[in-house]
Design an enzyme around this catalytic site. Structure first.
Site, PDB file in Angstrom:
ATOM      1  N   LEU A  15       0.832  -1.210   0.000  1.00 35.74           N
ATOM      2  CA  LEU A  15       0.000   0.000   0.000  1.00 35.74           C
ATOM      3  C   LEU A  15       0.863   1.256   0.000  1.00 35.74           C
ATOM      4  O   LEU A  15       0.561   2.248  -0.669  1.00 35.74           O
ATOM      5  CB  LEU A  15      -0.925  -0.044   1.226  1.00 35.74           C
ATOM      6  N   ASP A  34      11.030   3.279   5.911  1.00 35.94           N
ATOM      7  CA  ASP A  34      10.880   1.815   5.878  1.00 35.94           C
ATOM      8  C   ASP A  34      12.198   1.223   6.354  1.00 35.94           C
ATOM      9  O   ASP A  34      13.196   1.938   6.441  1.00 35.94           O
ATOM     10  CB  ASP A  34      10.556   1.329   4.441  1.00 35.94           C
ATOM     11  N   ILE A  35      12.200  -0.077   6.628  1.00 34.94           N
ATOM     12  CA  ILE A  35      13.485  -0.717   6.926  1.00 34.94           C
ATOM     13  C   ILE A  35      14.142  -1.169   5.621  1.00 34.94           C
ATOM     14  O   ILE A  35      15.303  -1.529   5.592  1.00 34.94           O
ATOM     15  CB  ILE A  35      13.329  -1.904   7.906  1.00 34.94           C
ATOM     16  N   TYR A 142      -3.010 -10.662  14.243  1.00 34.97           N
ATOM     17  CA  TYR A 142      -3.153  -9.458  13.413  1.00 34.97           C
ATOM     18  C   TYR A 142      -4.520  -8.803  13.658  1.00 34.97           C
ATOM     19  O   TYR A 142      -4.610  -7.581  13.871  1.00 34.97           O
ATOM     20  CB  TYR A 142      -3.017  -9.883  11.946  1.00 34.97           C
TER      21      TYR A 142
HETATM   22  C1  AKB Z   1      -4.456 -10.050   5.158  1.00 36.53           C
HETATM   23  O1  AKB Z   1      -4.834 -10.931   4.372  1.00 36.53           O
HETATM   24  O2  AKB Z   1      -3.934 -10.281   6.249  1.00 36.53           O
HETATM   25  C2  AKB Z   1      -4.696  -8.609   4.778  1.00 36.53           C
HETATM   26  C3  AKB Z   1      -5.968  -8.067   5.351  1.00 36.53           C
HETATM   27  C4  AKB Z   1      -7.251  -8.607   4.912  1.00 36.53           C
HETATM   28  O3  AKB Z   1      -5.923  -7.194   6.167  1.00 36.53           O
HETATM   29  N1  AKB Z   1      -4.732  -8.482   3.357  1.00 36.53           N
END
Ligand code: AKB
Length: 317
Positions: A15, A34-35, A142
């Site tokens: 992105l 960025d790294i 996540y």
């Molecule tokens: C992922 O697949 O982890 C990402 C998202 C849906 O946030 N593309």
């Protein structure tokens, strides 16, 4: 009046790269953090700072040196990678966001922050078409980091006056940089394997439907939500945005219209379980009402654009 300075953290990612090109082409002043240094020739002339978002002092120095006014914070571990390295993912995702929010609250020059949330905040119980305020019990590290991150954004807005804005992105599909470590990545990866000797092997089930979006709409959403007066925004967390939904077999059928003979097979792995917990689509009425969100690209348009970017000739349709 001094010019806006847009700082993209995670600028070499999927992105970040697309946003950097869009802002640069529009004549905006852009700083890349960025790294990993940018590799796209169009971005090599832009100022680049090698900064790890977990290093708050380095972040602060970069913001100060470039008189940053707008921060886009994209550096994060995505869903699939996060399940493999949960502690590392949590540390990167949470520390990075808290550093950015904290600096935005203490540095007067920073006017606005954009931070992406995700469909991963949803989980079992959110429903097939997740409402803006649907029940959220994310099933990945996540997803938990995005869910908690939304609450932190709201807290920093209400208690520290930080103007941070966010949307819940679906799977993003673009041409300039590959994604890494996501569950929706198959929908980008397949375009690089159209002419291999073997069929493309998909890591999700044929009928696993997910919300998806072309990168032009994703970049447009970030710029659009940042452009409206704060008073227009009723939501202090992250807005649902929706563009299209498809499953692997639907995407591959559309690809087959351009690449006769294209075939795929299916070998679902642990990412199928992640995808199964996410909704098919999001209800984005609030984003449409508050800041005029309206996606422009549908599935045929998305496939056409990916084909053109790879200069794959399409037969007349
Ligand atoms: C992922 O697949 O982890 C990402 C998202 C849906 O946030 N593309």
């Amino acid at each position: 009046m001094p010019q806006d300075v847009h700082c993209i953290i995670g600028a070499s990612g999927q992105l970040g790269t697309e946003l950097a090109v869009t802002l640069h082409n529009a004549g905006e002043q852009v700083v890349l953090l960025d790294i990993k240094a940018p590799s796209l020739p169009a971005l090599l002339e832009l100022p680049f700072e090698k900064v790890d978002v977990r290093d708050q002092a380095a972040l602060c120095a970069a913001f100060g040196a470039h008189h940053v006014t707008h921060v886009y914070h994209f550096a994060a571990a995505l869903s699939a990678r996060g399940e493999q390295e949960p502690q590392w993912a949590w540390d990167l995702n949470m520390k990075g966001l808290l550093h950015v929010l904290d600096l935005a609250s203490s540095m007067d020059s920073i006017a606005r922050v954009f931070w992406p949330s995700s469909i991963a905040v949803f989980g079992p119980g959110s429903g097939p078409v997740a409402a803006q305020s649907a029940f959220r019990l994310p099933s990945t590290v996540y997803g938990i980091s995005k869910n908690v991150g939304e609450h932190w954004c709201s807290w920093y807005h209400q208690h520290r006056g930080v103007d941070v804005r966010s949307v819940r992105y679906p799977g993003l599909i673009g041409t300039l940089a590959p994604p890494g470590g996501g569950t929706t990545d198959y929908a980008v990866e397949v375009f690089d394997q159209l002419h291999g000797p073997a069929p493309y092997t998909c890591f999700l089930q044929a009928n696993e439907k997910l919300p998806m979006m072309h990168m032009d709409d994703a970049v447009g959403a970030a710029l659009q939500i940042l452009s409206v007066p704060r008073a227009a925004l009723r939501c202090n967390e992250a807005y649902n945005i929706n563009a299209m939904s498809f499953d692997p077999q639907g995407l591959f059928a559309e690809i087959g219209r351009h690449v006769p003979g294209f075939t795929a097979e299916y070998a679902p792995d642990f990412r199928q379980d992640i995808a199964a917990g996410w909704p098919d689509a999001l209800n984005d009425d609030m984003a449409r009402e508050d800041w005029g969100w309206s996606p422009k690209i549908d599935l045929p348009g998305l496939v056409q654009s990916m084909m053109e970017a790879r200069r794959i000739a399409s037969p007349a349709r």
